[in-house]
Write a protein that holds these residues in place. Structure first.
Motif, PDB file in Angstrom:
ATOM      1  N   ALA A   1      -8.525  19.259   5.248  1.00 35.83           N
ATOM      2  CA  ALA A   1      -9.927  18.868   5.114  1.00 35.83           C
ATOM      3  C   ALA A   1     -10.482  19.416   3.807  1.00 35.83           C
ATOM      4  CB  ALA A   1     -10.730  19.392   6.297  1.00 35.83           C
ATOM      5  N   GLY A   2     -11.238  18.571   3.130  1.00 32.99           N
ATOM      6  CA  GLY A   2     -11.779  18.933   1.828  1.00 32.99           C
ATOM      7  C   GLY A   2     -10.904  18.510   0.668  1.00 32.99           C
TER       8      GLY A   2
ATOM      9  N   ALA B   1       0.841  -1.204   0.000  1.00 34.39           N
ATOM     10  CA  ALA B   1       0.000   0.000   0.000  1.00 34.39           C
ATOM     11  C   ALA B   1       0.868   1.243   0.000  1.00 34.39           C
ATOM     12  CB  ALA B   1      -0.907  -0.003   1.218  1.00 34.39           C
ATOM     13  N   SER B   2       0.396   2.263  -0.693  1.00 33.50           N
ATOM     14  CA  SER B   2       1.127   3.528  -0.750  1.00 33.50           C
ATOM     15  C   SER B   2       0.157   4.659  -1.042  1.00 33.50           C
ATOM     16  CB  SER B   2       2.213   3.473  -1.824  1.00 33.50           C
ATOM     17  OG  SER B   2       1.638   3.269  -3.099  1.00 33.50           O
ATOM     18  N   GLY B   3       0.663   5.891  -0.924  1.00 30.50           N
ATOM     19  CA  GLY B   3      -0.140   7.049  -1.295  1.00 30.50           C
ATOM     20  C   GLY B   3      -0.649   7.881  -0.139  1.00 30.50           C
ATOM     21  N   GLY B   4      -0.412   7.436   1.075  1.00 39.17           N
ATOM     22  CA  GLY B   4      -0.866   8.198   2.223  1.00 39.17           C
ATOM     23  C   GLY B   4      -0.088   9.490   2.386  1.00 39.17           C
TER      24      GLY B   4
ATOM     25  N   LEU C   1      -0.416   5.714   6.157  1.00 36.71           N
ATOM     26  CA  LEU C   1      -1.043   6.675   7.054  1.00 36.71           C
ATOM     27  C   LEU C   1      -1.640   7.846   6.289  1.00 36.71           C
ATOM     28  CD1 LEU C   1      -1.633   7.759   9.916  1.00 36.71           C
ATOM     29  CD2 LEU C   1       0.667   8.780   9.878  1.00 36.71           C
ATOM     30  N   VAL C   2      -2.890   8.130   6.574  1.00 41.66           N
ATOM     31  CA  VAL C   2      -3.574   9.297   6.039  1.00 41.66           C
ATOM     32  C   VAL C   2      -3.920  10.216   7.201  1.00 41.66           C
ATOM     33  CG1 VAL C   2      -5.660  10.133   4.888  1.00 41.66           C
ATOM     34  CG2 VAL C   2      -4.509   8.071   4.051  1.00 41.66           C
ATOM     35  N   THR C   3      -3.476  11.462   7.102  1.00 39.75           N
ATOM     36  CA  THR C   3      -3.754  12.442   8.137  1.00 39.75           C
ATOM     37  C   THR C   3      -4.481  13.617   7.497  1.00 39.75           C
ATOM     38  OG1 THR C   3      -1.765  11.811   9.356  1.00 39.75           O
ATOM     39  CG2 THR C   3      -2.811  13.892   9.950  1.00 39.75           C
TER      40      THR C   3
ATOM     41  N   PRO D   1     -11.424  15.327   8.857  1.00 39.91           N
ATOM     42  CA  PRO D   1     -10.488  14.941   9.923  1.00 39.91           C
ATOM     43  C   PRO D   1     -10.761  13.538  10.459  1.00 39.91           C
ATOM     44  CG  PRO D   1     -11.125  17.215  10.198  1.00 39.91           C
ATOM     45  CD  PRO D   1     -11.969  16.674   9.074  1.00 39.91           C
ATOM     46  N   GLU D   2     -12.005  13.121  10.462  1.00 40.48           N
ATOM     47  CA  GLU D   2     -12.329  11.790  10.967  1.00 40.48           C
ATOM     48  C   GLU D   2     -11.924  10.665  10.022  1.00 40.48           C
ATOM     49  OE1 GLU D   2     -14.379  14.423  10.692  1.00 40.48           O
ATOM     50  OE2 GLU D   2     -16.423  13.804  10.094  1.00 40.48           O
ATOM     51  N   ASP D   3     -11.426  11.009   8.847  1.00 38.66           N
ATOM     52  CA  ASP D   3     -10.868  10.004   7.939  1.00 38.66           C
ATOM     53  C   ASP D   3      -9.414   9.686   8.285  1.00 38.66           C
ATOM     54  OD1 ASP D   3     -12.645  11.622   5.295  1.00 38.66           O
ATOM     55  OD2 ASP D   3     -13.188   9.736   6.275  1.00 38.66           O
ATOM     56  N   THR D   4      -8.843  10.427   9.222  1.00 38.09           N
ATOM     57  CA  THR D   4      -7.468  10.176   9.638  1.00 38.09           C
ATOM     58  C   THR D   4      -7.335   8.765  10.200  1.00 38.09           C
ATOM     59  OG1 THR D   4      -6.995  12.503  10.102  1.00 38.09           O
ATOM     60  CG2 THR D   4      -5.664  10.859  11.266  1.00 38.09           C
ATOM     61  N   ALA D   5      -6.419   7.999   9.629  1.00 37.86           N
ATOM     62  CA  ALA D   5      -6.254   6.599  10.018  1.00 37.86           C
ATOM     63  C   ALA D   5      -5.091   5.991   9.240  1.00 37.86           C
ATOM     64  CB  ALA D   5      -7.518   5.803   9.741  1.00 37.86           C
ATOM     65  N   VAL D   6      -4.696   4.820   9.667  1.00 38.82           N
ATOM     66  CA  VAL D   6      -3.821   3.985   8.845  1.00 38.82           C
ATOM     67  C   VAL D   6      -4.733   3.133   7.963  1.00 38.82           C
ATOM     68  CG1 VAL D   6      -2.080   2.175   8.801  1.00 38.82           C
ATOM     69  CG2 VAL D   6      -2.007   3.934  10.592  1.00 38.82           C
TER      70      VAL D   6
END
Length: 123
Positions: A13-14, A5-8, A118-120, A87-92
């Protein structure tokens, strides 16, 4: 089987990001691929899945209309296009290969998992 997996990254926001999951080690036609995520302090949750051969998709309600899963058969790669990020999409985010062809949200139905990206999302 290997899933990479890659691309994080960090996005406001938005904004948008596209995750990729490169798969190798077998023929993937006839199987499902899924994306899951785990936010800090929370359990792993289903995001989206696609049936590799037919392209049938299935989404969690929380991302429906904002995220899109697709695959490139020639590259053995599955993508997760994420738009209107919150912001609530923040996760691994993890990609996973199903044990069969069903686009199921059940973690136990996925046999192989990638390492996560990781997506922040900042507010």
């Amino acid at each position: 089987v290997q899933l990479q997996a890659s691309g994080g990254g960090l996005v406001q926001a938005g904004g948008s990001l596209r995750l990729s999951c490169a798969a190798s080690g077998r023929t993937f036609s006839g199987y499902a691929m899924g994306w899951f995520r785990q936010a800090p302090g929370k359990e792993l949750e289903f995001v989206a899945a696609i049936r590799w051969s037919a392209g049938t998709t299935f989404y969690a309600d929380s991302v429906k209309g904002r995220f899109s899963i697709s695959r490139d058969n020639a590259k053995n790669t599955v993508y997760l296009q994420m738009n209107s990020l919150k912001p609530e999409d923040t996760a691994v985010y993890y990609c996973a290969l199903g044990r069969g062809s069903f686009t199921t949200p059940l973690q136990s139905n996925y046999a192989y998992w990638g390492q996560g990206t990781l997506v922040t999302v900042s507010s």
